[in-house]
Design an enzyme around this catalytic site. Structure first.
Site: not given
Lengths: 106, 472
Positions: B397-399, B436-437
């Site tokens: 996701n975030d990456v 996570y962000a």
């Protein structure tokens, strides 16, 4: 400061620098086996456990020897075994498939 | 230096060369397999030479030999058994456990030496011994306790959520004062085993208090950091017992752990201090919004995904830890094989923090027989994305969030995989939940992106089946 201590510190610092040089060239693909391999290398603390054993002459000494030996042996044996197991999996070409799967390669 | 000691010192030197050469061979997957046996034989030589020296000196009591052998036998068998049976998804726990016992053993070696010298005479404890003992005990104990907590968190025995309680910082502060105060007292020339035990106890609790508040997402950094600590603890044990073998090997591990810590922290765009003190690295995303959350996303079916993939010439799979959590490695490999059998070029783009420890995703894919030549590091993958027809994002996701390229977002500055630069994007995801962000992934709203809402394992299996129906 004794000459022995100075040379030991020199060894320590130079080994850290050598470590930086060698390890910064390891590709991220291999970072898990790298960490596991370095894990196995700190299993050298088993040699420390042996030195402890050679100087143990009391109940406390024997207990500490046992704990150090147990921990260090687990570290060194497990560390090398798992590193080897992982590295065996890194292959250029896939292994011939042994498990029969239906409708493969259509 | 007697002849025997000279020989021993040279064997340790030889072993050190073996360790360095072994690590050097790991600079490419093609040679890495030769590195491990080299390093292992170096270790065998160091241990064998030490046994020979002990036999030659003939000062080791029979009891000590038996105790040493018993510990080695039990520890060795347990270690081997764990290493042989562990699942590849559980490697981070095992590495963490080996960090714990390595650091613990280093601390015990120093304690044993201190107890012995204190029994001889107070003057036997020189400043050198005190300094290295205190450092070894503190670092070793923090590593031991911290690594056990990290392993517990990874194994799921302790919650992956950050454990924060009121006064935690004050407690850590008090423990630090306790450990440093005790160390200072010992350094002032006092020879006191009880004070050393206080230092040990404070360091153990400090280790627990240090890792408990750290969330599951930050585990790659924590493991790498504890790995570095273990190395330094072992090197300090080398200073305590005057052993160059331990000093060199410990320094190498310290260097390796430090580099990996830095790389992981950079890849997450966080400072090491920020992670230790605790921040947004909360546990696994609990934010579940089933189905399409945003209005402007495009939802697709397994069949739609199959059509896109089957008629592509170049496909990039972007796996995240969600893939491993769903145990979908076999399915993703099968999809890659089906596509390759149609002459489609398939690669895997792997972000440095995809997994629970550095490089973890590569091992998980290698285990299911994905050749390492198909695994692309971030920089390499980012050069490829503009020529990729379809990117398939699974469990990451975030990456992949392009928001990281703009300033003033929680992800700003984090290196990402440029998935949005490929021609088409398929995202397999259970829901629109955040990473996570805790922010929306702008990639999902991209008109080129199709969202396929499914569990990674089932979703991939459905796509494989659809591709086979389509082209079979």
């Amino acid at each position: 400061m004794s000459a022995g201590l100075v040379s030991d510190i020199s060894i320590f610092v130079l080994a850290i620098l050598a470590g930086f040089e060698v390890i910064s060239k390891v590709p991220s693909t291999l970072h898990t086996p790298l960490m596991s391999a370095s894990n196995a290398i700190h299993g050298i603390v088993f040699v420390g456990a042996m030195v402890t054993a050679s100087q143990a002459h009391s109940a406390v000494g024997y207990v500490l020897t046992f704990v150090a030996s147990l921990f260090a042996a687990m570290n060194v044996a497990g560390g090398y075994a798992i590193t080897d197991r992982m590295l065996q999996m890194f292959r250029k070409r896939p292994l011939p498939r042994t498990d029969a799967e239906p409708s493969e390669g259509n | 230096m007697g002849t025997v000691n000279t020989i021993l010192a040279f064997v340790y030197l030889l072993a050190a060369v073996g360790f360095v050469a072994g690590l050097h061979l790991m600079n490419s997957p093609a040679t890495a397999r030769k590195g491990s046996p080299l390093s292992m034989w170096a270790m065998v030589a160091a241990i064998a030479a030490t046994i020979a020296k002990m036999g030659y000196d003939n000062k080791t009591s029979a009891t000590a030999w038996i105790v040493l052998a018993a510990g080695a036998l039990i520890g060795g068998v347990v270690g081997l058994w764990m290493a042989r049976t562990v699942k590849m998804t559980a490697i981070p726990q095992l590495v963490s456990l080996f960090n714990a016992v390595g650091g613990g053993a280093a601390a015990v070696v120093a304690i044993a030496d201190y107890v012995r010298l204190s029994g001889v005479s107070a003057s036997a404890i020189t400043t050198r011994v005190t300094v290295s003992t205190v450092l070894d005990v503190i670092i070793g104990a923090v590593t031991f306790a911290g690594s056990l907590i990290a392993a517990g968190k990874l194994q799921g025995w302790i919650t992956g959520q950050p454990v924060v309680f009121p006064g935690a910082r004050i407690l850590s502060g008090l423990l630090a004062v306790c450990a440093l105060g005790g160390s200072g007292y010992l350094l002032s020339g006092a020879d006191n085993i009880a004070v050393l035990m206080v230092v040990l106890g404070a360091a153990l609790i400090f280790g627990i208090a240090m890792v408990l508040p750290i969330g599951g997402a930050d585990m790659p950094v924590v493991i790498a950091l504890l790995n570095a600590f273990t190395g330094i603890a072992v090197a300090m044990a080398g200073f305590v017992i005057n052993n160059s073998g331990l000093i060199i090997a410990g320094a190498l591990v310290g260097a390796s752990g430090s580099i990996l810590t830095k790389l992981m922290a950079d890849a997450m765009n966080r400072s090491i201090l920020n992670i230790i003190v605790g921040g947004f690295g909360t546990g696994d995303s609990a934010n579940v919004v089933v189905g399409a959350g945003g209005a402007d996303i495009r939802q697709i079916s397994a069949e739609d995904a199959a059509i896109q993939l089957a008629y592509a010439t170049k496909v990039m799979v972007v796996p995240g830890y969600g893939l491993a959590a769903a145990q979908a490695q076999h399915e993703v490999r099968e999809l890659a094989e089906v596509l390759e059998s149609r002459g489609i070029e398939v690669h895997f783009a792997i972000h440095p923090v995809a997994g629970r420890m550095p490089g973890h995703m590569n091992v998980l894919l290698a285990e299911v027989n994905v050749p390492y030549t198909e695994l692309k590091e971030m920089d390499e993958a980012n050069r490829e994305f503009p020529t990729v027809d379809v990117s398939l994002v699974v469990g990451a996701n975030d990456v992949t969030n392009p928001a990281a390229r703009r300033p003033n977002t929680p992800l700003s500055g984090m290196p990402i995989l440029d998935v949005d630069r490929s021609h088409n994007i398929i995202v397999i995801k259970r829901s629109m939940g955040h990473g996570y962000a805790g922010i929306d992934n702008e990639l999902y709203a991209d008109p080129k992106t199709g969202m396929f809402f499914a569990d990674a394992k089932r979703g991939l299996a459905e796509i494989v089946a659809a591709v086979k129906t389509l082209v079979g």
